[in-house]
Design a protein around this motif. Sequence first.
Motif, mmCIF file in Angstrom:
data_model
loop_
_atom_site.group_PDB
_atom_site.id
_atom_site.type_symbol
_atom_site.label_atom_id
_atom_site.label_comp_id
_atom_site.label_asym_id
_atom_site.label_seq_id
_atom_site.Cartn_x
_atom_site.Cartn_y
_atom_site.Cartn_z
ATOM 1 N N HIS A 6 -10.326 4.935 3.102
ATOM 2 C CA HIS A 6 -10.329 3.831 2.145
ATOM 3 C C HIS A 6 -8.966 3.148 2.051
ATOM 4 C CE1 HIS A 6 -14.346 4.805 0.563
ATOM 5 N NE2 HIS A 6 -13.996 6.067 0.776
ATOM 6 N N LEU A 7 -8.109 3.383 3.053
ATOM 7 C CA LEU A 7 -6.775 2.779 3.027
ATOM 8 C C LEU A 7 -6.828 1.246 2.985
ATOM 9 C CD1 LEU A 7 -3.882 3.737 2.860
ATOM 10 C CD2 LEU A 7 -3.782 3.750 5.358
ATOM 11 N N PRO A 8 -7.733 0.572 3.736
ATOM 12 C CA PRO A 8 -7.816 -0.886 3.603
ATOM 13 C C PRO A 8 -8.159 -1.324 2.175
ATOM 14 C CG PRO A 8 -8.937 -0.166 5.585
ATOM 15 C CD PRO A 8 -8.613 1.072 4.807
ATOM 16 N N ALA A 9 -8.995 -0.523 1.477
ATOM 17 C CA ALA A 9 -9.342 -0.855 0.096
ATOM 18 C C ALA A 9 -8.147 -0.692 -0.828
ATOM 19 C CB ALA A 9 -10.508 0.006 -0.376
ATOM 20 N N VAL A 10 -7.240 0.253 -0.505
ATOM 21 C CA VAL A 10 -6.013 0.416 -1.290
ATOM 22 C C VAL A 10 -5.167 -0.847 -1.183
ATOM 23 C CG1 VAL A 10 -3.856 1.711 -1.489
ATOM 24 C CG2 VAL A 10 -6.002 2.926 -1.089
ATOM 25 N N LYS A 11 -5.091 -1.410 0.022
ATOM 26 C CA LYS A 11 -4.368 -2.674 0.221
ATOM 27 C C LYS A 11 -4.975 -3.776 -0.632
ATOM 28 C CE LYS A 11 -3.657 -6.191 3.790
ATOM 29 N NZ LYS A 11 -4.033 -6.587 5.174
ATOM 30 N N LEU A 79 4.443 2.269 4.313
ATOM 31 C CA LEU A 79 3.949 1.506 5.451
ATOM 32 C C LEU A 79 4.870 0.336 5.782
ATOM 33 C CD1 LEU A 79 0.098 1.552 4.747
ATOM 34 C CD2 LEU A 79 1.445 3.010 6.278
ATOM 35 N N ALA A 80 5.550 -0.188 4.775
ATOM 36 C CA ALA A 80 6.517 -1.262 5.032
ATOM 37 C C ALA A 80 7.692 -0.741 5.857
ATOM 38 C CB ALA A 80 7.016 -1.849 3.709
ATOM 39 N N GLY A 91 0.610 -5.152 6.703
ATOM 40 C CA GLY A 91 -0.845 -5.140 6.588
ATOM 41 C C GLY A 91 -1.555 -4.581 7.804
ATOM 42 N N THR A 92 -0.910 -4.665 8.971
ATOM 43 C CA THR A 92 -1.566 -4.165 10.186
ATOM 44 C C THR A 92 -1.671 -2.647 10.209
ATOM 45 O OG1 THR A 92 0.534 -4.099 11.392
ATOM 46 C CG2 THR A 92 -0.722 -6.149 11.502
ATOM 47 N N LEU A 93 -0.931 -1.960 9.359
ATOM 48 C CA LEU A 93 -0.926 -0.497 9.358
ATOM 49 C C LEU A 93 -1.890 0.108 8.335
ATOM 50 C CD1 LEU A 93 2.899 0.195 9.792
ATOM 51 C CD2 LEU A 93 1.113 0.193 11.537
ATOM 52 N N TYR A 94 -2.593 -0.723 7.586
ATOM 53 C CA TYR A 94 -3.551 -0.202 6.599
ATOM 54 C C TYR A 94 -4.862 0.177 7.287
ATOM 55 C CZ TYR A 94 -0.989 -1.085 2.256
ATOM 56 O OH TYR A 94 -0.092 -1.033 1.214
ATOM 57 N N ASP A 95 -4.785 1.119 8.193
ATOM 58 C CA ASP A 95 -5.959 1.613 8.912
ATOM 59 C C ASP A 95 -5.827 3.127 9.008
ATOM 60 O OD1 ASP A 95 -7.766 2.482 10.968
ATOM 61 O OD2 ASP A 95 -7.881 0.425 11.704
ATOM 62 N N GLU A 133 -1.425 -0.476 19.718
ATOM 63 C CA GLU A 133 -0.207 -0.868 20.427
ATOM 64 C C GLU A 133 -0.185 -2.371 20.673
ATOM 65 O OE1 GLU A 133 1.191 2.961 23.039
ATOM 66 O OE2 GLU A 133 -0.546 1.837 23.780
ATOM 67 N N SER A 134 -1.350 -2.955 20.979
ATOM 68 C CA SER A 134 -1.427 -4.400 21.199
ATOM 69 C C SER A 134 -1.142 -5.157 19.907
ATOM 70 C CB SER A 134 -2.819 -4.766 21.736
ATOM 71 O OG SER A 134 -2.955 -6.158 21.872
ATOM 72 N N THR A 135 -1.684 -4.658 18.794
ATOM 73 C CA THR A 135 -1.466 -5.307 17.500
ATOM 74 C C THR A 135 0.004 -5.250 17.101
ATOM 75 O OG1 THR A 135 -3.703 -4.743 16.752
ATOM 76 C CG2 THR A 135 -2.086 -5.274 15.051
ATOM 77 N N LEU A 136 0.630 -4.075 17.303
ATOM 78 C CA LEU A 136 2.024 -3.906 16.919
ATOM 79 C C LEU A 136 2.976 -4.584 17.894
ATOM 80 C CD1 LEU A 136 2.019 -0.127 15.858
ATOM 81 C CD2 LEU A 136 1.887 -2.134 14.373
ATOM 82 N N GLY A 137 2.554 -4.671 19.141
ATOM 83 C CA GLY A 137 3.421 -5.278 20.148
ATOM 84 C C GLY A 137 4.496 -4.346 20.656
ATOM 85 N N VAL A 138 4.333 -3.038 20.403
ATOM 86 C CA VAL A 138 5.304 -2.059 20.900
ATOM 87 C C VAL A 138 4.531 -0.875 21.497
ATOM 88 C CG1 VAL A 138 7.107 -2.670 19.257
ATOM 89 C CG2 VAL A 138 5.450 -0.895 18.661
#
Length: 390
Positions: A6-11, A79-80, A91-95, A133-138
Amino acid sequence: MNLAEHLPAVKTFLAVARAPSMAEAARALYRSRAAVSRAVGDLETALGTRLFDRHGTGLELTATGRLALARAGRIDAELAQAARICRARTGTLYDGRRLQLVVQLVALRSVSRAAVATGLSQSGASMALSRLESTLGVPLFERAKNGVVPSDAAVHLAVHARRTFAELRHLHSDIASIAGVPSGSVVVGALPLGRTQVLPEALAEALNGRPGLRVTTVESHYDHLVGELHSGDIDIVVGVTREGSDDSGLVREPLFTDRLVVLAGAGHPLAGRRVRAAELAGERWILPREGSPSRRLFVDAFHSAGFPPPRPVVESADLGVVRRLLSSGEVLALASARQYFFELSSGLVTELDVDLPPMTREVALLLRSGAEQSPATSAVIEALRRRSGL
């Protein structure tokens, strides 16, 4: 309930709680108002409580909502920090599933084993990792012949992910304890001295009258326990601290001073009289491992007395091993008087009156600096403080 799912819901909840209205939160999240409302409702269902009171004029945080907001803020901060390391948006890490996969990959160094640990197929785990990795770019992992090798970014991300999961675990405790009785889970790292008398007594006291409190103890070596404390997987470490260890980021609270003594079987020839250091030097010994704080104190005591420290016939700090060997009546052991309290009280072993300088060390409580303790953890900490003073 696995709140990581439920991490996306926490966001979403955090955005709603911080925005003037749900409509404003929906615009900030680029989602429909209905989707935002549904996400908040799903989180309330998972937690088993209302986070907002709905009024005609808008939303108002409930008491549990305010507790959840504090934990959600700490999750966002973790996460920040991870996002800054990866040079990505928070926001990309709320998974939760992807974060769990990173944690398992760093620990296991194997896609197939990490897939099993997170409930994914191997192809699903590989695809999830590639997308992250694609989303983060690293790049997070280097593929090798026998598994994967994590990058520095992956290692840091795993630490912040584990701290995020710890905050979710404590959120359960916060909400469960709002009625005034601490509930929830506590993980205690226990070094040998801490787990024989003080810790069991403290846990018995903390558990008394708190049916919702659950405690897990982790027994391992100092460096491992401190690493788990840093990452949030362990809430408290109890035991003898190590001089020269890197305790940065930790708070150390002394609990009591422990006294090391020389023990012998009740029928040992040296029992019942003053024993000179020269006599001790010729005995057969059970000693803690070389390099341990206890062993260093032993060596220093003999050097102060003007004698070379004896070499052990057995190196062990295991209570069962030492007790059995002492019962043979042929060896001496260096040990904590507290750790062998029951054996000394029952007369199974005896403390020798030795002509050596006092050997003492500090037993402490270690906590992660800046961590917000849950009510359940606080109950165990307070019990440890009280039992240590007895």
